[in-house]
Design a protein around this motif. Structure first.
Motif, PDB file in Angstrom:
ATOM      1  N   PRO A 196       6.104 -61.709 -12.702  1.00  0.00           N
ATOM      2  CA  PRO A 196       5.956 -62.468 -13.952  1.00  0.00           C
ATOM      3  C   PRO A 196       7.230 -63.206 -14.352  1.00  0.00           C
ATOM      4  CG  PRO A 196       4.975 -60.305 -14.180  1.00  0.00           C
ATOM      5  CD  PRO A 196       5.723 -60.295 -12.887  1.00  0.00           C
ATOM      6  N   ALA A 197       8.380 -62.548 -14.217  1.00  0.00           N
ATOM      7  CA  ALA A 197       9.646 -63.197 -14.565  1.00  0.00           C
ATOM      8  C   ALA A 197       9.942 -64.352 -13.624  1.00  0.00           C
ATOM      9  CB  ALA A 197      10.781 -62.173 -14.518  1.00  0.00           C
ATOM     10  N   LEU A 198       9.652 -64.183 -12.340  1.00  0.00           N
ATOM     11  CA  LEU A 198       9.874 -65.255 -11.375  1.00  0.00           C
ATOM     12  C   LEU A 198       8.970 -66.443 -11.669  1.00  0.00           C
ATOM     13  CD1 LEU A 198      10.126 -63.141  -8.093  1.00  0.00           C
ATOM     14  CD2 LEU A 198      11.995 -64.353  -9.229  1.00  0.00           C
ATOM     15  N   ALA A 199       7.724 -66.173 -12.064  1.00  0.00           N
ATOM     16  CA  ALA A 199       6.801 -67.256 -12.392  1.00  0.00           C
ATOM     17  C   ALA A 199       7.263 -68.024 -13.627  1.00  0.00           C
ATOM     18  CB  ALA A 199       5.396 -66.692 -12.618  1.00  0.00           C
ATOM     19  N   ALA A 200       7.685 -67.297 -14.657  1.00  0.00           N
ATOM     20  CA  ALA A 200       8.167 -67.955 -15.870  1.00  0.00           C
ATOM     21  C   ALA A 200       9.410 -68.792 -15.587  1.00  0.00           C
ATOM     22  CB  ALA A 200       8.474 -66.902 -16.940  1.00  0.00           C
ATOM     23  N   THR A 201      10.319 -68.244 -14.813  1.00  0.00           N
ATOM     24  CA  THR A 201      11.533 -68.985 -14.463  1.00  0.00           C
ATOM     25  C   THR A 201      11.207 -70.194 -13.606  1.00  0.00           C
ATOM     26  OG1 THR A 201      12.747 -66.878 -14.487  1.00  0.00           O
ATOM     27  CG2 THR A 201      13.838 -68.753 -13.470  1.00  0.00           C
ATOM     28  N   SER A 202      10.238 -70.060 -12.721  1.00  0.00           N
ATOM     29  CA  SER A 202       9.844 -71.181 -11.865  1.00  0.00           C
ATOM     30  C   SER A 202       9.342 -72.358 -12.692  1.00  0.00           C
ATOM     31  CB  SER A 202       8.747 -70.738 -10.888  1.00  0.00           C
ATOM     32  OG  SER A 202       9.220 -69.737 -10.028  1.00  0.00           O
ATOM     33  N   ILE A 203       8.568 -72.067 -13.727  1.00  0.00           N
ATOM     34  CA  ILE A 203       8.040 -73.139 -14.577  1.00  0.00           C
ATOM     35  C   ILE A 203       9.167 -73.859 -15.290  1.00  0.00           C
ATOM     36  CG2 ILE A 203       6.660 -73.603 -16.633  1.00  0.00           C
ATOM     37  CD1 ILE A 203       4.753 -71.425 -15.722  1.00  0.00           C
ATOM     38  N   PHE A 204      10.123 -73.115 -15.825  1.00  0.00           N
ATOM     39  CA  PHE A 204      11.260 -73.749 -16.492  1.00  0.00           C
ATOM     40  C   PHE A 204      12.058 -74.605 -15.510  1.00  0.00           C
ATOM     41  CE2 PHE A 204      10.747 -70.399 -19.765  1.00  0.00           C
ATOM     42  CZ  PHE A 204      10.766 -71.215 -20.888  1.00  0.00           C
ATOM     43  N   LEU A 205      12.301 -74.088 -14.328  1.00  0.00           N
ATOM     44  CA  LEU A 205      13.077 -74.821 -13.339  1.00  0.00           C
ATOM     45  C   LEU A 205      12.338 -76.077 -12.878  1.00  0.00           C
ATOM     46  CD1 LEU A 205      14.362 -71.831 -11.167  1.00  0.00           C
ATOM     47  CD2 LEU A 205      15.723 -73.249 -12.726  1.00  0.00           C
ATOM     48  N   PHE A 206      11.043 -75.953 -12.644  1.00  0.00           N
ATOM     49  CA  PHE A 206      10.260 -77.103 -12.185  1.00  0.00           C
ATOM     50  C   PHE A 206      10.244 -78.203 -13.241  1.00  0.00           C
ATOM     51  CE2 PHE A 206       6.349 -79.513 -11.553  1.00  0.00           C
ATOM     52  CZ  PHE A 206       6.427 -79.806 -10.205  1.00  0.00           C
ATOM     53  N   MET A 207      10.003 -77.842 -14.488  1.00  0.00           N
ATOM     54  CA  MET A 207       9.974 -78.839 -15.555  1.00  0.00           C
ATOM     55  C   MET A 207      11.338 -79.480 -15.752  1.00  0.00           C
ATOM     56  SD  MET A 207       7.487 -77.079 -18.410  1.00  0.00           S
ATOM     57  CE  MET A 207       7.678 -78.502 -19.486  1.00  0.00           C
ATOM     58  N   TYR A 208      12.386 -78.687 -15.632  1.00  0.00           N
ATOM     59  CA  TYR A 208      13.739 -79.227 -15.785  1.00  0.00           C
ATOM     60  C   TYR A 208      14.034 -80.274 -14.718  1.00  0.00           C
ATOM     61  CZ  TYR A 208      18.819 -79.428 -15.409  1.00  0.00           C
ATOM     62  OH  TYR A 208      20.110 -79.869 -15.303  1.00  0.00           O
ATOM     63  N   GLN A 209      13.738 -79.946 -13.471  1.00  0.00           N
ATOM     64  CA  GLN A 209      14.049 -80.870 -12.389  1.00  0.00           C
ATOM     65  C   GLN A 209      13.087 -82.059 -12.379  1.00  0.00           C
ATOM     66  OE1 GLN A 209      16.695 -80.766 -10.499  1.00  0.00           O
ATOM     67  NE2 GLN A 209      16.136 -82.612  -9.401  1.00  0.00           N
ATOM     68  N   PHE A 260       1.051 -77.061 -12.094  1.00  0.00           N
ATOM     69  CA  PHE A 260       2.023 -75.997 -11.853  1.00  0.00           C
ATOM     70  C   PHE A 260       1.965 -74.955 -12.967  1.00  0.00           C
ATOM     71  CE2 PHE A 260       6.254 -74.110 -11.394  1.00  0.00           C
ATOM     72  CZ  PHE A 260       6.341 -73.971 -10.019  1.00  0.00           C
ATOM     73  N   PHE A 261       1.852 -75.416 -14.211  1.00  0.00           N
ATOM     74  CA  PHE A 261       1.807 -74.477 -15.334  1.00  0.00           C
ATOM     75  C   PHE A 261       0.508 -73.687 -15.349  1.00  0.00           C
ATOM     76  CE2 PHE A 261       0.569 -73.478 -19.711  1.00  0.00           C
ATOM     77  CZ  PHE A 261       1.647 -72.683 -20.089  1.00  0.00           C
ATOM     78  N   LEU A 262      -0.633 -74.368 -15.112  1.00  0.00           N
ATOM     79  CA  LEU A 262      -1.919 -73.680 -15.147  1.00  0.00           C
ATOM     80  C   LEU A 262      -2.033 -72.625 -14.048  1.00  0.00           C
ATOM     81  CD1 LEU A 262      -4.330 -76.664 -15.927  1.00  0.00           C
ATOM     82  CD2 LEU A 262      -3.611 -74.834 -17.482  1.00  0.00           C
ATOM     83  N   VAL A 263      -1.457 -72.911 -12.878  1.00  0.00           N
ATOM     84  CA  VAL A 263      -1.504 -71.949 -11.782  1.00  0.00           C
ATOM     85  C   VAL A 263      -0.714 -70.689 -12.130  1.00  0.00           C
ATOM     86  CG1 VAL A 263      -0.779 -71.532  -9.401  1.00  0.00           C
ATOM     87  CG2 VAL A 263      -1.915 -73.673  -9.990  1.00  0.00           C
ATOM     88  N   LEU A 264       0.415 -70.866 -12.801  1.00  0.00           N
ATOM     89  CA  LEU A 264       1.291 -69.730 -13.103  1.00  0.00           C
ATOM     90  C   LEU A 264       1.206 -69.294 -14.564  1.00  0.00           C
ATOM     91  CD1 LEU A 264       4.502 -70.847 -11.153  1.00  0.00           C
ATOM     92  CD2 LEU A 264       2.705 -69.287 -10.389  1.00  0.00           C
ATOM     93  N   GLN A 265       0.192 -69.778 -15.289  1.00  0.00           N
ATOM     94  CA  GLN A 265       0.110 -69.522 -16.724  1.00  0.00           C
ATOM     95  C   GLN A 265       0.082 -68.030 -17.053  1.00  0.00           C
ATOM     96  OE1 GLN A 265      -3.458 -70.979 -18.524  1.00  0.00           O
ATOM     97  NE2 GLN A 265      -2.708 -70.776 -20.616  1.00  0.00           N
ATOM     98  N   LYS A 266      -0.757 -67.285 -16.353  1.00  0.00           N
ATOM     99  CA  LYS A 266      -0.895 -65.861 -16.631  1.00  0.00           C
ATOM    100  C   LYS A 266       0.428 -65.132 -16.429  1.00  0.00           C
ATOM    101  CE  LYS A 266      -3.547 -61.782 -15.238  1.00  0.00           C
ATOM    102  NZ  LYS A 266      -4.621 -61.258 -14.330  1.00  0.00           N
ATOM    103  N   HIS A 267       1.087 -65.409 -15.312  1.00  0.00           N
ATOM    104  CA  HIS A 267       2.377 -64.770 -15.039  1.00  0.00           C
ATOM    105  C   HIS A 267       3.443 -65.253 -16.009  1.00  0.00           C
ATOM    106  CE1 HIS A 267       0.883 -62.816 -11.489  1.00  0.00           C
ATOM    107  NE2 HIS A 267       0.519 -63.967 -10.947  1.00  0.00           N
ATOM    108  N   PHE A 268       3.361 -66.529 -16.414  1.00  0.00           N
ATOM    109  CA  PHE A 268       4.343 -67.088 -17.344  1.00  0.00           C
ATOM    110  C   PHE A 268       4.316 -66.341 -18.675  1.00  0.00           C
ATOM    111  CE2 PHE A 268       5.071 -70.040 -20.912  1.00  0.00           C
ATOM    112  CZ  PHE A 268       6.388 -70.359 -20.685  1.00  0.00           C
ATOM    113  N   ILE A 269       3.116 -66.119 -19.218  1.00  0.00           N
ATOM    114  CA  ILE A 269       2.995 -65.415 -20.494  1.00  0.00           C
ATOM    115  C   ILE A 269       3.501 -63.976 -20.361  1.00  0.00           C
ATOM    116  CG2 ILE A 269       1.358 -64.564 -22.223  1.00  0.00           C
ATOM    117  CD1 ILE A 269      -0.370 -67.012 -21.592  1.00  0.00           C
ATOM    118  N   SER A 270       3.151 -63.319 -19.259  1.00  0.00           N
ATOM    119  CA  SER A 270       3.619 -61.941 -19.038  1.00  0.00           C
ATOM    120  C   SER A 270       5.130 -61.894 -18.913  1.00  0.00           C
ATOM    121  CB  SER A 270       2.970 -61.377 -17.774  1.00  0.00           C
ATOM    122  OG  SER A 270       1.568 -61.357 -17.889  1.00  0.00           O
ATOM    123  N   GLY A 271       5.697 -62.867 -18.221  1.00  0.00           N
ATOM    124  CA  GLY A 271       7.149 -62.889 -18.032  1.00  0.00           C
ATOM    125  C   GLY A 271       7.903 -63.132 -19.321  1.00  0.00           C
ATOM    126  N   MET A 272       7.393 -64.054 -20.163  1.00  0.00           N
ATOM    127  CA  MET A 272       8.065 -64.340 -21.427  1.00  0.00           C
ATOM    128  C   MET A 272       7.941 -63.156 -22.380  1.00  0.00           C
ATOM    129  SD  MET A 272       9.531 -67.119 -20.981  1.00  0.00           S
ATOM    130  CE  MET A 272      10.106 -67.318 -22.664  1.00  0.00           C
TER     131      MET A 272
END
Length: 278
Positions: A196-209, A260-272
């Motif tokens: 979950p933490a890796l998924a949340a971090t991935s979304i932030f990194l992807f959006m940033y880049q 990208f967000f929809l694919v990792l949405q579940k993990h993103f919420i858990s990670g945050m």
């Protein structure tokens, strides 16, 4: 009395749903306006009353955009740079955060505090030193120049560290007593529990880049290396701007982020939530 309470609850729910519906419309309308604009000609974007119905210029705007910026090449550049950046930045962030969270060494907290304070340095202040460094090594206008300077992303390391702090240190000690090496412990025991933490971090990194504009604008010299933000900036002319093309480009640039967000949405919420609780 009970009827009065039920009535109040009913009106409360109606008011809540009405308020949520208003916020939903406010949030979704810009995306709808963007999609409508991509199907209309530029002269219909600012008519009075505004045009809120999709038009018949979708293919025309798409073809004009492709002729202007080359959608295929720009999309490849953005996906390649953002995808590779996410992978490499995750490696850097996860290993650095694990070291800050689970290894005891002198000055650890001081170093981490200084590291976080670096987030207060304006991004624009680093552009000239970065440009000079890349120019000295003849790395301008390369994928390396677009990816390498931002690999050490402070917020990503902070987010990962907060999750690593909650990982039981007793499990690490048990693994060490069983003869497992540090690399094996990290890869086989720690990382699998941090999805979950890796998924949340991935979304932030992807959006940033993906949305990064300033540094690619400085580091890129030729059109064949343009990423989406730089390519879209070229659509705005001095005397005339084709808003149909621009809306089409923005629509295409938004799709990968949403997927990208929809694919990792579940993990993103858990990670945050995990990071907040821990």
């Amino acid at each position: 009395m009970r009827q009065s309470i039920k009535t109040k609850k009913t009106f409360g729910k109606i008011g809540m749903y009405l308020l949520l519906s208003i916020f939903l419309v406010i949030s979704v309308f810009p995306f709808y306006w963007m999609l409508v604009g991509s199907t209309n000609s530029s002269d219909k974007m600012f008519t009075s009353p505004p045009t809120l119905i999709p038009g018949d210029q979708f293919m025309t705007n798409l073809m004009n955009l492709d002729e202007t910026v080359g959608i295929g090449r720009v999309l490849f550049n953005s996906l390649f740079v953002s995808g590779l950046y996410v992978v490499l930045a995750l490696v850097v962030s996860a290993t650095a955060a694990y070291a800050f969270a689970k290894f005891e060494f002198k000055g650890r907290n001081v170093i981490f505090t200084i590291f976080l304070l670096s987030m207060m340095i304006p991004y624009q202040a680093t552009l000239i030193p970065l440009f000079q460094m890349m120019a000295n090594y003849n790395l301008l206008n390369t994928y390396f120049a677009l990816i390498a300077p931002q690999l050490c992303y402070p917020f990503a390391i902070f987010l990962m560290r907060q999750n690593f702090l909650a990982f039981p240190s007793e499990l690490l000690e048990s693994a060490r007593l069983d003869g497992a090496g540090e690399f094996k412990i990290f890869m086989k025991i720690v990382l699998p529990s941090m999805k979950p933490a890796l998924a949340a971090t991935s979304i932030f990194l992807f959006m940033y880049q993906w949305n990064n504009f300033m540094w690619p604008l400085v580091a890129i010299r030729t059109a064949d290396m343009y990423t989406f933000p730089v390519a879209l900036s070229t659509l705005s002319g001095v005397s005339y701007t084709d808003y149909g093309q621009m809306m089409m480009g923005i629509s295409i640039a938004t799709i990968p982020i949403m997927i990208f967000f929809l694919v990792l949405q579940k993990h993103f919420i858990s990670g945050m939530l995990g990071s907040a609780v821990k």
